[in-house]
Design a protein around this motif. Structure first.
Motif, PDB file in Angstrom:
ATOM      1  N   ALA A   1       0.829  -1.221   0.000  1.00  8.82           N
ATOM      2  CA  ALA A   1       0.000   0.000   0.000  1.00  8.82           C
ATOM      3  C   ALA A   1       0.858   1.265   0.000  1.00  8.82           C
ATOM      4  O   ALA A   1       0.515   2.258  -0.667  1.00  8.82           O
ATOM      5  CB  ALA A   1      -0.920  -0.010   1.210  1.00  8.82           C
ATOM      6  N   ALA A   2       1.983   1.226   0.699  1.00  8.03           N
ATOM      7  CA  ALA A   2       2.848   2.413   0.802  1.00  8.03           C
ATOM      8  C   ALA A   2       3.427   2.821  -0.545  1.00  8.03           C
ATOM      9  O   ALA A   2       3.806   3.978  -0.750  1.00  8.03           O
ATOM     10  CB  ALA A   2       3.972   2.130   1.792  1.00  8.03           C
ATOM     11  N   GLU A   3       3.502   1.887  -1.484  1.00  4.78           N
ATOM     12  CA  GLU A   3       4.091   2.194  -2.797  1.00  4.78           C
ATOM     13  C   GLU A   3       3.049   2.580  -3.849  1.00  4.78           C
ATOM     14  O   GLU A   3       3.403   3.006  -4.949  1.00  4.78           O
ATOM     15  CB  GLU A   3       4.859   0.961  -3.313  1.00  4.78           C
ATOM     16  CG  GLU A   3       6.188   0.761  -2.640  1.00  4.78           C
ATOM     17  CD  GLU A   3       6.997  -0.321  -3.338  1.00  4.78           C
ATOM     18  OE1 GLU A   3       6.749  -0.587  -4.538  1.00  4.78           O
ATOM     19  OE2 GLU A   3       7.861  -0.903  -2.675  1.00  4.78           O
ATOM     20  N   CYS A   4       1.801   2.364  -3.500  1.00  6.97           N
ATOM     21  CA  CYS A   4       0.757   2.530  -4.533  1.00  6.97           C
ATOM     22  C   CYS A   4       0.608   3.974  -5.032  1.00  6.97           C
ATOM     23  O   CYS A   4       0.473   4.202  -6.231  1.00  6.97           O
ATOM     24  CB  CYS A   4      -0.586   2.026  -4.008  1.00  6.97           C
ATOM     25  SG  CYS A   4      -0.661   0.232  -4.002  1.00  6.97           S
ATOM     26  N   LEU A   5       0.657   4.910  -4.099  1.00  2.07           N
ATOM     27  CA  LEU A   5       0.396   6.307  -4.501  1.00  2.07           C
ATOM     28  C   LEU A   5       1.370   6.796  -5.573  1.00  2.07           C
ATOM     29  O   LEU A   5       0.963   7.352  -6.590  1.00  2.07           O
ATOM     30  CB  LEU A   5       0.432   7.234  -3.287  1.00  2.07           C
ATOM     31  CG  LEU A   5      -0.894   7.425  -2.558  1.00  2.07           C
ATOM     32  CD1 LEU A   5      -0.744   8.411  -1.411  1.00  2.07           C
ATOM     33  CD2 LEU A   5      -1.998   7.903  -3.498  1.00  2.07           C
ATOM     34  N   TRP A   6       2.669   6.585  -5.350  1.00  2.00           N
ATOM     35  CA  TRP A   6       3.633   7.082  -6.345  1.00  2.00           C
ATOM     36  C   TRP A   6       3.508   6.321  -7.668  1.00  2.00           C
ATOM     37  O   TRP A   6       3.707   6.881  -8.742  1.00  2.00           O
ATOM     38  CB  TRP A   6       5.068   7.098  -5.805  1.00  2.00           C
ATOM     39  CG  TRP A   6       5.788   5.769  -5.768  1.00  2.00           C
ATOM     40  CD1 TRP A   6       5.977   4.977  -4.686  1.00  2.00           C
ATOM     41  CD2 TRP A   6       6.417   5.093  -6.878  1.00  2.00           C
ATOM     42  NE1 TRP A   6       6.663   3.848  -5.021  1.00  2.00           N
ATOM     43  CE2 TRP A   6       6.961   3.888  -6.368  1.00  2.00           C
ATOM     44  CE3 TRP A   6       6.584   5.364  -8.232  1.00  2.00           C
ATOM     45  CZ2 TRP A   6       7.645   2.971  -7.164  1.00  2.00           C
ATOM     46  CZ3 TRP A   6       7.276   4.453  -9.024  1.00  2.00           C
ATOM     47  CH2 TRP A   6       7.788   3.270  -8.496  1.00  2.00           C
ATOM     48  N   ARG A   7       3.125   5.045  -7.555  1.00  2.00           N
ATOM     49  CA  ARG A   7       2.960   4.277  -8.808  1.00  2.00           C
ATOM     50  C   ARG A   7       1.759   4.803  -9.607  1.00  2.00           C
ATOM     51  O   ARG A   7       1.811   4.876 -10.825  1.00  2.00           O
ATOM     52  CB  ARG A   7       2.784   2.794  -8.498  1.00  2.00           C
ATOM     53  CG  ARG A   7       4.099   2.150  -8.058  1.00  2.00           C
ATOM     54  CD  ARG A   7       3.965   0.658  -7.979  1.00  2.00           C
ATOM     55  NE  ARG A   7       5.060   0.064  -7.245  1.00  2.00           N
ATOM     56  CZ  ARG A   7       5.847  -0.898  -7.734  1.00  2.00           C
ATOM     57  NH1 ARG A   7       5.650  -1.360  -8.936  1.00  2.00           N
ATOM     58  NH2 ARG A   7       6.817  -1.397  -6.999  1.00  2.00           N
ATOM     59  N   PHE A   8       0.687   5.152  -8.892  1.00  2.00           N
ATOM     60  CA  PHE A   8      -0.466   5.713  -9.611  1.00  2.00           C
ATOM     61  C   PHE A   8      -0.120   7.072 -10.216  1.00  2.00           C
ATOM     62  O   PHE A   8      -0.548   7.394 -11.321  1.00  2.00           O
ATOM     63  CB  PHE A   8      -1.687   5.832  -8.685  1.00  2.00           C
ATOM     64  CG  PHE A   8      -2.487   4.569  -8.620  1.00  2.00           C
ATOM     65  CD1 PHE A   8      -3.121   4.068  -9.756  1.00  2.00           C
ATOM     66  CD2 PHE A   8      -2.592   3.842  -7.438  1.00  2.00           C
ATOM     67  CE1 PHE A   8      -3.848   2.883  -9.711  1.00  2.00           C
ATOM     68  CE2 PHE A   8      -3.317   2.663  -7.384  1.00  2.00           C
ATOM     69  CZ  PHE A   8      -3.939   2.183  -8.519  1.00  2.00           C
ATOM     70  N   PHE A   9       0.669   7.850  -9.477  1.00  2.00           N
ATOM     71  CA  PHE A   9       1.082   9.149 -10.008  1.00  2.00           C
ATOM     72  C   PHE A   9       1.923   8.946 -11.271  1.00  2.00           C
ATOM     73  O   PHE A   9       1.688   9.595 -12.312  1.00  2.00           O
ATOM     74  CB  PHE A   9       1.867   9.933  -8.945  1.00  2.00           C
ATOM     75  CG  PHE A   9       2.343  11.264  -9.453  1.00  2.00           C
ATOM     76  CD1 PHE A   9       1.450  12.328  -9.617  1.00  2.00           C
ATOM     77  CD2 PHE A   9       3.673  11.461  -9.802  1.00  2.00           C
ATOM     78  CE1 PHE A   9       1.880  13.547 -10.111  1.00  2.00           C
ATOM     79  CE2 PHE A   9       4.116  12.680 -10.305  1.00  2.00           C
ATOM     80  CZ  PHE A   9       3.217  13.724 -10.454  1.00  2.00           C
ATOM     81  N   ALA A  10       2.873   8.017 -11.184  1.00  2.00           N
ATOM     82  CA  ALA A  10       3.723   7.710 -12.341  1.00  2.00           C
ATOM     83  C   ALA A  10       2.867   7.184 -13.508  1.00  2.00           C
ATOM     84  O   ALA A  10       3.094   7.514 -14.678  1.00  2.00           O
ATOM     85  CB  ALA A  10       4.791   6.703 -11.962  1.00  2.00           C
ATOM     86  N   ALA A  11       1.847   6.377 -13.163  1.00  2.00           N
ATOM     87  CA  ALA A  11       0.962   5.826 -14.207  1.00  2.00           C
ATOM     88  C   ALA A  11       0.230   6.957 -14.925  1.00  2.00           C
ATOM     89  O   ALA A  11       0.052   6.928 -16.150  1.00  2.00           O
ATOM     90  CB  ALA A  11      -0.039   4.863 -13.578  1.00  2.00           C
TER      91      ALA A  11
END
Lengths: 280, 303
Positions: free
Chosen positions: A163-173
């Motif tokens: 969960a801690a990595e999801c936000l930046w991955r969605f931003f990058a997406a």
């Protein structure tokens, strides 16, 4: 002068009702998806993971906001080119068919600046559309379904994104999706420079995307050679941001190819529009 | 006096078709310059070349003493125009359209100035309405407002009275004269109607098939020294016989009992007198200036 022109272009885009079709459509679809998953999500999830549960023990909040956002992005991003082309395919040809290109081209503005302003305005519109989709899906997803690790099922493996990595991955997406859609923006803008009728570039953009996507799904030796050259192949690279381990080189390669397409399409647009006799 | 516009042997071809063929002309400051020709003569193509919408195949264009190709933006800042028909952003109000186009002309025009121009063109009270609700005449007026909004030196009007009602035509004509006389603007006005040009222009050029036919002062070109006189009589053949060679060298044709002579105005009374003496009944006498006759022939040929 370019700043002045850009303000005018943005005003023109956002004072037309058709520019809001995409935003309204996205809002409705996100709402429908989330409502459906809120009501039937657990049944859907059980159906998806029943095979896995024979070998793995799955616990925690699987049906969380991140999974909902991922599913929504995967489904809706395919429809985004149409929403983008609806506005950007009209940027030059719409002016030609309305007769306003004559006025615009007699003002003390270079034709290169006209293209630059239209490209920036079109890209800004595309960016807003992507942020609207991402923001709406993630915002409501986290609010309704709360947080948790993201489980992404592929044909041959499962990726668990903490969960801690999801936000930046969605931003990058969203950034990668924006680059992907910018290919559509510049492609429809290029077609728009060749036409005095706004329907032609919009329909042609969609036709090309559909043809390329179909070629991309056909597993035949002839097509396998040309697939890496099609921009549609690289437009779905944002999904690779949700694989573990991350294949940075694959993502960067696709981004580079899409940027090359953007530069190529823009170059043709500049060349065509600067040379063009305005007869409309 | 240095010309405001100088066209030097400009030509434009679209494939094998030559729309404009080595056209040269000069337009001077404070003049209304008439651009006359039948439909398809090359008027709009020439105006589009002056406005850099179309690139000439050959020749050069100087405006305000500068080459158009190398000083385009500087030149365009001082030009206002309507080409073919005035088109606007239909989903915006007239006021907003004027604001946008003044911004694009590089000028920040105050709201008061916009109101002043709207009043000048007779659109007061409708400026907040979307342009899609406007009639053709109102769009034409808004087109004139758009040409004036940034206070240009040179105004180019391509057939500005097309589709207007008689009062609208008079209003536009009066506005052109006001722009010339009160504000000292230089105006290029195209039309396929000779009388429209004659009423407002100082100088004019007539073009046909992309080529210059005549150019000069309107008063000189439409001189009454050279007239085509038409006399409708009871029997044309007998009238010629009875005239017994009088003004034979000026006689040009006989058609449907109408005798045509090419002569000067002061020769008319003598000829009519001679005809009266023959006792032949005269049903009507009309005259046209030679250029008018020529232009009518051109127009009929293309319509």
């Amino acid at each position: 002068m370019i700043y002045r022109l850009l303000k005018v272009e943005l005003y023109k885009i956002f004072s037309r009702p058709r520019s809001y079709i995409g935003f309204v459509a996205i809002a409705i679809l996100v709402f429908i998806f989330q409502l459906a998953l809120f009501v039937d999500g657990k049944t859907y999830l059980i159906f998806l993971i029943q095979q896995l549960e024979t070998n793995f023990s799955i616990s925690g909040n699987i049906l969380n906001g991140y999974l909902i956002t991922y599913v929504i992005l995967q489904t809706l991003i395919v429809q985004m080119p149409l929403m983008v082309a609806l506005v950007t395919g009209d940027l030059l040809s719409g002016e030609a068919s309305a007769g306003t290109m004559r006025l615009l081209a007699t003002k003390p503005i270079s034709r290169a600046n006209i293209i630059t302003a239209k490209f920036i305005a079109g890209s800004f519109y595309t960016l807003l559309l992507v942020l609207w989709l991402g923001g709406l899906a993630l915002g409501f997803g986290l609010w309704i379904f709360k947080t948790g690790d993201l489980m992404v099922l592929s044909t041959d493996h499962i990726s668990i994104i903490p969960a801690a990595e999801c936000l930046w991955r969605f931003f990058a997406a969203c950034v990668v999706a924006f680059i992907s859609l910018s290919v559509v923006t510049t492609f429809s803008l290029m077609l728009s420079a060749f036409s005095d009728n706004s329907i032609v570039p919009i329909v042609s953009t969609m036709a090309v995307i559909i043809i390329f996507t179909i070629i991309g799904t056909l597993d035949m030796p002839l097509f396998n050679n040309i697939k890496p050259l099609l921009f549609t192949t690289h437009m779905i690279v944002w999904q690779k941001l949700f694989q573990d381990p991350l294949s940075i080189s694959t993502i960067l390669k696709s981004i580079a190819i899409m940027l090359a397409y953007i530069v190529g399409f823009l170059s043709v647009t500049y060349y065509r529009f600067i040379k063009k006799d305005i007869l409309s | 006096m240095e010309p405001v516009i100088e066209l030097n042997k400009i030509s434009k071809s679209f494939g094998a078709f030559k729309a404009v063929d080595e056209l040269s002309l000069e337009v001077y400051k404070g003049n209304v310059f008439g651009f006359l020709g039948p439909n398809g003569a090359g008027k709009s193509t020439t105006m589009r070349m002056i406005l850099s919408l179309i690139k000439p195949s050959s020749g050069s264009i100087k405006i305000f003493g500068k080459e158009l190709t190398s000083h385009r933006n500087e030149i365009m800042r001082q030009i206002g125009c309507i080409i073919e028909k005035p088109d606007f952003y239909l989903y915006m109000s007239a006021e907003k359209n004027l604001q946008l186009f003044s911004k694009l002309s590089g000028v920040d025009v105050s709201k008061n100035k916009i109101q002043e121009i709207i009043e000048l063109v007779g659109l007061k009270g409708r400026e907040k309405d979307k342009v899609k609700t406007y009639s053709h005449g109102m769009k034409q007026r808004l087109g004139i407002a758009q040409t004036l909004i940034h206070n240009p030196e040179l105004i180019i009007l391509d057939e500005p009275t097309t589709g207007l009602d008689p009062q609208g035509i008079i209003d536009i004509r009066e506005m052109i004269l006001r722009l010339k006389n009160d504000m000292g603007k230089t105006i290029i006005l195209s039309s396929h109607i000779l009388s429209e040009i004659e009423l407002v222009a100082n100088r004019m050029v007539i073009i046909n098939k992309g080529k210059q036919v005549a150019q000069g002062e309107v008063t000189e070109l439409l001189s009454t020294q050279d007239l085509i006189l038409s006399i409708e009589v009871e029997d044309g053949k007998i009238a010629i016989e009875k005239l017994n060679g009088y003004k034979k060298e000026k006689f040009s044709s006989l058609e449907n009992n109408t005798l045509k002579f090419s002569l000067s105005k002061n020769e008319i009374p003598g000829l009519v007198n001679e005809l009266n003496k023959t006792g032949i009944k005269i049903y009507g006498i009309t005259y046209r200036r030679a250029l008018e006759e020529y232009f009518l022939k051109l127009t009929h040929q293309y319509n």
